[in-house]
Scaffold this active site. Structure first.
Site, mmCIF file in Angstrom:
data_model
loop_
_atom_site.group_PDB
_atom_site.id
_atom_site.type_symbol
_atom_site.label_atom_id
_atom_site.label_comp_id
_atom_site.label_asym_id
_atom_site.label_seq_id
_atom_site.Cartn_x
_atom_site.Cartn_y
_atom_site.Cartn_z
ATOM 1 N N SER A 191 0.845 -1.197 0.000
ATOM 2 C CA SER A 191 0.000 0.000 0.000
ATOM 3 C C SER A 191 0.877 1.242 0.000
ATOM 4 O O SER A 191 2.025 1.221 0.457
ATOM 5 C CB SER A 191 -0.902 -0.001 1.234
ATOM 6 O OG SER A 191 -1.529 1.253 1.410
ATOM 7 N N LYS B 42 2.503 -2.874 5.906
ATOM 8 C CA LYS B 42 2.685 -2.618 4.479
ATOM 9 C C LYS B 42 4.100 -2.110 4.189
ATOM 10 O O LYS B 42 4.677 -2.406 3.145
ATOM 11 C CB LYS B 42 1.635 -1.630 3.977
ATOM 12 C CG LYS B 42 0.204 -2.177 4.047
ATOM 13 C CD LYS B 42 0.080 -3.481 3.267
ATOM 14 C CE LYS B 42 -1.332 -4.032 3.263
ATOM 15 N NZ LYS B 42 -1.462 -5.260 2.442
ATOM 16 N N TYR C 203 -1.468 -1.389 10.673
ATOM 17 C CA TYR C 203 -1.683 -1.802 9.280
ATOM 18 C C TYR C 203 -0.624 -1.192 8.365
ATOM 19 O O TYR C 203 -0.014 -1.890 7.540
ATOM 20 C CB TYR C 203 -3.080 -1.375 8.832
ATOM 21 C CG TYR C 203 -3.359 -1.607 7.372
ATOM 22 C CD1 TYR C 203 -3.742 -2.862 6.909
ATOM 23 C CD2 TYR C 203 -3.256 -0.570 6.443
ATOM 24 C CE1 TYR C 203 -4.001 -3.084 5.566
ATOM 25 C CE2 TYR C 203 -3.518 -0.772 5.099
ATOM 26 C CZ TYR C 203 -3.889 -2.032 4.665
ATOM 27 O OH TYR C 203 -4.145 -2.241 3.324
#
Length: 340
Positions: A232, A249, A245
């Site tokens: 991401s 990534k 999160y």
């Protein structure tokens, strides 16, 4: 005034001239990037122009270059045209076998569909049976070659079963797209718990690595393969409300580089997709979070991407057209600014 006759060189004389020029060429001359071909091309053309009946032909592999040059430079140059007419070309992923995790909706589904459209046999998987059934029915209805099953990538037994099923059904594994991920928390980073960190790293990073570890022996056995990790843009510009999160990534960006180096000796390429703000249910919660509303324009977002806009680059990276692309993290983020 009478014209002075110009003697026409014999075929043997032309051969002798060209061999002499080529044999006298310096052995240490750089022979890369077409330098040799450009230098000698006029001589090859001359041989045909001087006498259209000449039987002289340039051997494949530049065999007219001296043995010393061939030994020193280990030339392996081919002249044969390999391009085929468009109507004779196979699809770029013809008869390839792909596993796509988290592939029953959103980005994973779009990638699975595109791989199948480009000729691959695709194994779909997701945690919920009704999602698996719905996705498989839709893609089979489009005439695509897919097989679907339930798989929770965080479960070791499910991962092993997934790989075993691919071998049983299709006989091999050429492609792995690691798309499955979770985001258990949005909010102040110091409100996170140890369980949250454990869950997000287990699914997004640890399970991804062990999924790859399972498929590598099969790819190695058949001489190569392609692996894609879906990361991401948040890996480049982590935001506190999505701390755990985003950091997973960032980790995937590094994992891509490490694995590409470790597996290149097996002819297995590993690349990553740094995906932007894509129009999926996964991103909907994030888009509605007040902490982010004022930040999108600042980093270059003027519209949402669509899942299909992530699929074409994934298929390309899995194809032979990308055979010299390895260890790259490619941003599919609509011009979003920010890098590590």
């Amino acid at each position: 005034m009478d014209e002075i006759p110009v003697p026409t060189p014999s075929v043997e004389k032309k051969k002798e001239v060209i061999h002499t020029v080529m044999d006298d060429f310096p052995a240490d001359w750089p022979m890369q990037n077409g330098t040799v071909g450009i230098f000698f091309l006029p001589y090859f053309i001359l041989a045909d122009v001087l006498n259209s009946e000449s039987s002289f032909q340039v051997p494949s592999g530049w065999n007219n270059i001296s043995d010393q040059n061939q030994t020193d430079h280990n030339l392996d140059i081919h002249f044969e045209a390999t391009m085929k007419p468009c109507n004779e070309r196979k699809k770029p992923l013809h008869e390839k076998v792909a596993i796509v995790t988290g592939s029953t909706y959103g980005i994973g589904f779009a990638i699975a569909r595109r791989l199948a459209q480009d000729g691959a046999h695709v194994l779909l998987c997701s945690r919920k049976q009704h999602n698996v059934d719905k996705a498989a029915e839709q893609l089979k209805g489009e005439g695509l070659s897919v097989y679907a099953m339930v798989c929770h990538v965080g479960n070791k037994e499910d991962r092993e079963k997934l790989v075993a099923t691919a071998i049983e059904v299709f006989g091999k594994i050429d492609i792995l797209v690691c798309n499955a991920a979770v985001n258990p928390f949005i909010g102040p980073i110091f409100d996170t718990t140890e369980d949250m960190w454990t869950k997000v790293f287990h699914i997004n990073v640890i399970s991804t690595f062990f999924m790859i570890k399972l498929v590598v022996p099969h790819m190695q056995k058949q001489g190569g393969g392609s692996i894609i990790l879906c990361s991401s843009f948040l890996g480049y510009i982590p935001q506190p409300p999505l701390g755990p999160y985003a950091i997973t990534k960032t980790t995937l960006l590094g994992l891509t580089n490490v694995l590409a180096t470790a597996l290149r000796c097996m002819n297995i390429r590993v690349n990553g997709l740094a995906l932007g703000l894509i129009n999926t249910s996964f991103s909907k919660v994030m888009r509605k979070t007040p902490e982010f509303e004022s930040k999108w324009n600042a980093v270059g977002v003027n519209r949402l991407g669509e899942p299909e806009e992530c699929a074409g680059i994934a298929s390309f990276l899995c194809s032979d057209d990308a055979s010299y692309i390895n260890g790259e993290n490619i941003a599919v983020a609509g011009g979003m600014q920010g890098r590590l």
